[in-house]
Each structure stands twice: as structure tokens, then as C-alpha cells.
Design a protein around this motif. Sequence first.
Motif, short mmCIF file in Angstrom:
data_model
loop_
_atom_site.label_atom_id
_atom_site.label_comp_id
_atom_site.label_asym_id
_atom_site.label_seq_id
_atom_site.Cartn_x
_atom_site.Cartn_y
_atom_site.Cartn_z
N LYS A 1 -5.10 -7.25 5.37
CA LYS A 1 -3.61 -7.13 5.51
C LYS A 1 -2.83 -8.35 4.49
O LYS A 1 -2.79 -9.13 4.81
N PRO A 2 -2.77 -7.80 3.13
CA PRO A 2 -2.57 -8.45 2.20
C PRO A 2 -1.20 -8.87 2.12
O PRO A 2 -0.19 -8.42 3.06
N VAL A 3 -0.43 -10.07 1.48
CA VAL A 3 0.82 -10.47 1.35
C VAL A 3 1.91 -9.08 0.74
O VAL A 3 1.37 -8.29 -0.23
N GLY A 4 2.75 -8.97 1.55
CA GLY A 4 3.81 -7.83 1.06
C GLY A 4 3.46 -6.67 1.89
O GLY A 4 4.21 -5.45 1.73
N LEU A 5 2.59 -6.83 2.97
CA LEU A 5 2.50 -5.53 3.87
C LEU A 5 3.46 -5.67 4.94
O LEU A 5 3.56 -6.63 5.74
N VAL A 6 4.25 -4.75 5.14
CA VAL A 6 5.43 -4.80 6.25
C VAL A 6 5.39 -3.30 6.98
O VAL A 6 5.27 -2.25 6.55
N TYR A 7 5.54 -3.32 8.38
CA TYR A 7 5.88 -2.20 8.98
C TYR A 7 7.28 -2.49 9.86
O TYR A 7 7.82 -3.37 10.19
N VAL A 8 7.83 -1.11 9.64
CA VAL A 8 9.07 -1.05 10.26
C VAL A 8 8.88 -0.14 11.27
O VAL A 8 8.45 0.82 11.31
N GLY A 9 9.68 -0.51 12.49
CA GLY A 9 9.61 0.27 13.65
C GLY A 9 10.79 0.98 13.97
O GLY A 9 12.08 0.19 13.87
N LEU A 10 11.18 2.12 14.45
CA LEU A 10 12.50 2.64 14.79
C LEU A 10 12.36 3.60 16.16
O LEU A 10 11.55 4.53 16.24
N ALA A 11 13.18 3.34 17.11
CA ALA A 11 13.13 3.87 18.41
C ALA A 11 14.52 4.64 18.56
O ALA A 11 15.50 3.57 18.28
N GLY A 12 14.66 5.50 19.01
CA GLY A 12 15.71 6.33 19.04
C GLY A 12 15.95 6.93 20.65
O GLY A 12 15.39 6.59 21.37
N PRO A 13 17.01 7.89 20.55
CA PRO A 13 17.08 8.68 21.62
C PRO A 13 16.24 9.23 22.17
O PRO A 13 15.19 9.71 21.60
N LYS A 14 16.13 9.55 23.49
CA LYS A 14 14.87 10.37 24.17
C LYS A 14 13.62 9.77 23.99
O LYS A 14 12.51 10.48 23.82
N ASP A 15 13.37 8.48 23.73
CA ASP A 15 12.32 7.76 23.81
C ASP A 15 11.40 8.02 22.84
O ASP A 15 10.17 7.96 22.53
N GLU A 16 12.09 8.55 21.61
CA GLU A 16 11.28 8.81 20.37
C GLU A 16 10.94 7.48 19.79
O GLU A 16 11.74 6.70 19.65
N VAL A 17 9.93 7.10 19.07
CA VAL A 17 9.44 6.05 18.24
C VAL A 17 8.58 6.38 17.08
O VAL A 17 7.91 7.29 17.18
N THR A 18 9.05 5.68 15.96
CA THR A 18 7.94 6.16 14.81
C THR A 18 7.73 4.63 14.09
O THR A 18 8.59 3.81 14.50
N SER A 19 6.74 4.48 13.26
CA SER A 19 6.79 3.38 12.28
C SER A 19 6.35 3.90 10.78
O SER A 19 6.21 5.15 10.61
N PHE A 20 6.69 2.83 9.93
CA PHE A 20 6.66 2.95 8.54
C PHE A 20 6.02 1.99 7.85
O PHE A 20 6.31 0.85 8.38
N GLU A 21 4.86 2.16 6.97
CA GLU A 21 4.14 1.24 6.38
C GLU A 21 4.71 0.93 4.94
O GLU A 21 4.75 1.86 4.34
N TYR A 22 4.74 -0.32 4.47
CA TYR A 22 5.30 -0.39 3.05
C TYR A 22 3.92 -1.58 2.57
O TYR A 22 3.73 -2.59 3.22
N ARG A 23 3.72 -1.47 1.32
CA ARG A 23 2.83 -2.45 0.63
C ARG A 23 3.67 -2.89 -0.40
O ARG A 23 3.58 -2.33 -1.55
N PHE A 24 4.39 -4.14 -0.33
CA PHE A 24 5.49 -4.53 -1.40
C PHE A 24 4.65 -5.43 -2.47
O PHE A 24 5.31 -5.50 -3.67
N GLY A 25 3.41 -5.71 -2.18
CA GLY A 25 2.58 -6.54 -3.21
C GLY A 25 3.07 -8.01 -3.02
O GLY A 25 4.26 -8.45 -2.50
N THR A 26 2.55 -8.76 -4.04
CA THR A 26 2.77 -10.23 -4.18
C THR A 26 3.86 -10.64 -5.19
O THR A 26 4.34 -11.65 -5.25
N ILE A 27 3.76 -9.65 -6.18
CA ILE A 27 4.80 -9.92 -7.33
C ILE A 27 6.20 -9.88 -7.10
O ILE A 27 6.89 -10.71 -7.99
#
Length: 416
Positions: free
Chosen positions: A365-391
Motif C-alpha cells: 500500500k504505497p503513498v498515494g493509494l486512495v479509496y473513495v466509497g459511494l453509498a446511494g439510494p436503495k442500499d447501493e454502494v461501490t468504491s474506487f481505487e486511485y494510485r496518485f503516487g508520491t510525486i
Amino acid sequence: MSSEIICVGTEMLLGDILNSNAQYLAQQLAQLGIPHYYQTVVGDNPERLKQVIEIAASRVQILIFTGGLGPTPDDLTCETIADFFGVPLVEDPEVIEDIAEKFAQRGREMTPSNRKQALIPQGAKVLPNPTGTAPGIIWQPRPNLTIFTFPGVPSEMYRMWEQTAVPFLKSQGWGQEIIHSRSLRFWGIGESALAEKVSAYLNLLNPTVAPYAGKGEVRLRVSAKATSAAAAEELIAPIAKQLIDIAGLDYYGADNETLASVVGKLLRISRETLSVAESCTGGGLGQMLTEISGSSEYFWGGVISYDNSVKVGLLGVNPEDLDKFGAVSATVAEQMAIGVKTRLSTTWGLSITGIAGPTGGTDEKPVGLVYVGLAGPKDEVTSFEYRFGTIRGRALTRHVSANAALDNLRRRLLTR
């Protein structure tokens, strides 16, 4: 007819102050339709300033100086300009009177060094300074060359430009056309990828299209020259529409719009609400949302769950999942989003967890690793992975993480 901006001051070369004067003048010249192709910053050195004047006077018709008009020995702009053109300095009695009066109003006595500010090149006209003691000049030392000088203090320069310089330029027949621009803003696509998509538009002459990038987003500036802003917009509008159509969902807004303001507009239209749970951004996402006036209509609040005990106690994250997957994981991001949505009873829950750096990263799990979570109506939920790096650095990683979260919600609101 073209112009050049010359900013005088060693403090700008050292990075001690931001050169906001050049930005202001560039915008003002565009509004007058006066093109300028060069900006120069030079220190408080007479010989180097003369070199700058020699080059600039050979390629433009309007020279605009800021800085170097004060009473101290290093304020040499007028003196150097006069010396370059072989003209003596003369003391203007009206300027002396104005300086003395301003000192008296402040309960101070004018010092001998302030008389220096009344010395102007012979034949030049005084450009009055309503607030400060350093006047500027308007001078035409030779045919087809006009020189303006302004003090470096931005508030003084703004008033002098608007009250005296603009009327003078218009009286000379300049400013009959304007350069008007619209800035199209994109997220989720790189500058080179967008430029390739719209390459057929980058060689247009009027309007022109130019890409530029910064802080995770890309912009296309569409500029047109016309007799009025309305006439310029008629040229810009069809080109802007074509560019937006090409970009699709990567386009999010124009000019001063932000991802936060666009998301707010969409939530207001759908009459839905949002809450946020933040870890690595430490409240930055909530700040972006609350910078928008009226955001209380749709943004109900958030939880800064920096410590895992807050994730568990307030957001209901499963401690076993924290042990198994770690705080920076898709599973935890999703649970944070569900938790804040449930606790605050909002339509949408948005979460961020990551490693902003510069420390804390591992091979897995390097620096710049980020997860975004999104929960919406009808109990739906998803996530998104980003690797922004150290620069990018810590501050920029946090900034782009918050905007990436908003962008995911924007896309979801537009495509459901």
C-alpha cells in the motif's frame, strides 16, 4: 498593436512575493483587445532594466511597468527609463504638493527622500495615484511607443489603471475590440489525452482553443476577438458545444464552476442530500462543499474519522475488516460511506481513506493509494481505487482525492 508587461523588483525574482500584477494586467489587456506576447520580471538593477527596455521597445508598441517607483535608492524605474531614452528628469511641483498633502493627512511630515517620487522624464504626463504617494507616468518617448509606469502595490495600480490608463488607451483608438474567453473544465482525463481528442480545434484562429492543466484537472480555454463580449460569445458557443460533446462525461463545468458547485447544483435539482466521511483528507472534502453558498440545502455534515476507533465507533466499520483489509481499503471505504449515510440520514454518503504521505506507505500500500466509497439510494454502494503516487506531495494528493470523490458522485448523478 501589441504590449509587454515589465515587472520590476528583486523580491519577485527571489520568490518573496507573488507577481499578481502581471496576471491582473494581462486580464485587463485582453478586455481591451490589446494583445501581449511577453512578460518580463527584472530585478532592481539599472543595466539589466535597460537591456529589458531595449528588447521590449523593439518588438511592441506599449510598455507597461510596475514597481520601482518608491522613495528608496533601489526604486530606479523612472530614472532608468529616462536615462535609456536620453531625457532628463524634472521635478513636478503638483506631485510634490500631492505627496505633502497626503503625508499631512496621515499626521506625518514628508521626508526629503519622497521628493524623488516627483521626478519624471521631461515630456511625460503624470499618471495620478489617488491613494499612494508614488505617481506613474504616461509617456511617448518616440513615435509608436507608449510607456506606462505604475507602483508595485496592487491596490494602487488597479485604481490608476482603471481611472487613467484605460481612458487614455481608449482615447488613442485602442480597445475597439476585446478578447473574451470561456474556460471549459474537465476531470478524469489527462491533458495529452484531451488534446489528442480535440486536436482538430487547436489550430483555429478566431476563436482559438488552448489546453492547460493543473491540480488534477484539465482546461480548454476558448478565446475570441470581437467588438463585444456578446459578439465573442457567438463565436465561442458553437466551438465550445462541439468540444463538450467530444469530451462527454469528462467535461464538468465552465469558468468559475468547481466540482463541488456542480455536484451541489445536481443535488439541489434532485432534492437529495449528502454526507461525507473523511480520513486522509481531514475535512478538505467538507470544506469544498461548504465553500458554496447555500450548500446547507443539500450537505448535512460529515465525520473526520482519522483514527480507526472513530471509524468503528461513529461509522460502524467492522473491526474485523479493519484488521483483515486495513483502514486503506475498498471494504473500509464502502463501510465508511454506508455508515455516514446511515448516521446522518442522507440520500448519499461519500467517503475517502488513503495514504497522503510522505510517510506511511508500504510496498503493498504505497503513498498515494486512495479509496473513495459511494453509498446511494436503495442500499447501493461501490468504491474506487486511485494510485496518485508520491510525486504530487501531501497537499495535492489530498486535494485531488477530494475532487475525485466529488467527480464520482457527479458521474453517478448524471448517469443513473
